[in-house]
Scaffold this motif. Structure first.
Motif: not given
Length: 122
Positions: A36-47
């Motif tokens: 998973f990944r999480q960009a600044p200001g965003k929710e953690r998302e599936f990769v």
């Protein structure tokens, strides 16, 4: 279960990186694994995710054709090969494990690594 992610860094757009996730503790090769990944200001998302045998994978649409997930069960390690990286791939990448099947929902995973930062410059 302890998960140790590594391999992040700074890369130019179009470049490649390979992330690794080493599992230890009460880990079984029968675990499904995910990134998973999480960009600044965003929710953690599936990769991406992979089943325990390593013969079934799933990817987010945004990374299909560019990223490849794989695992080495003998080493209890999962990899994420990332090619053709884009600035929008910049995020902290987390590996996760769960007993049973692979899944693409964050809440399905019980164990998480500490994350490794990937920064893609334009």
């Amino acid at each position: 279960v302890q998960l140790q992610a590594s391999g992040g860094g700074l890369v130019q757009a179009g470049g490649s990186l390979r992330l690794s996730c080493a599992a230890s503790g009460r880990f079984s090769s029968l675990y499904g694994m995910g990134w998973f990944r999480q960009a600044p200001g965003k929710e953690r998302e599936f990769v991406a995710s992979i089943n325990w045998r390593g013969d079934s994978t799933d990817y987010a649409d945004s990374v299909k054709g560019r990223f490849t997930i794989s695992r080495n069960s003998a080493k209890n390690t999962v990899y994420l090969q990332m090619n053709s990286l884009k600035p929008e791939d910049t995020a902290v990448y987390y590996c996760a494990a769960r007993k049973g099947t692979m899944e693409n929902k964050r809440y399905e995973y019980s164990d998480w690594g500490q994350g490794t930062l990937v920064t893609v410059s334009s």
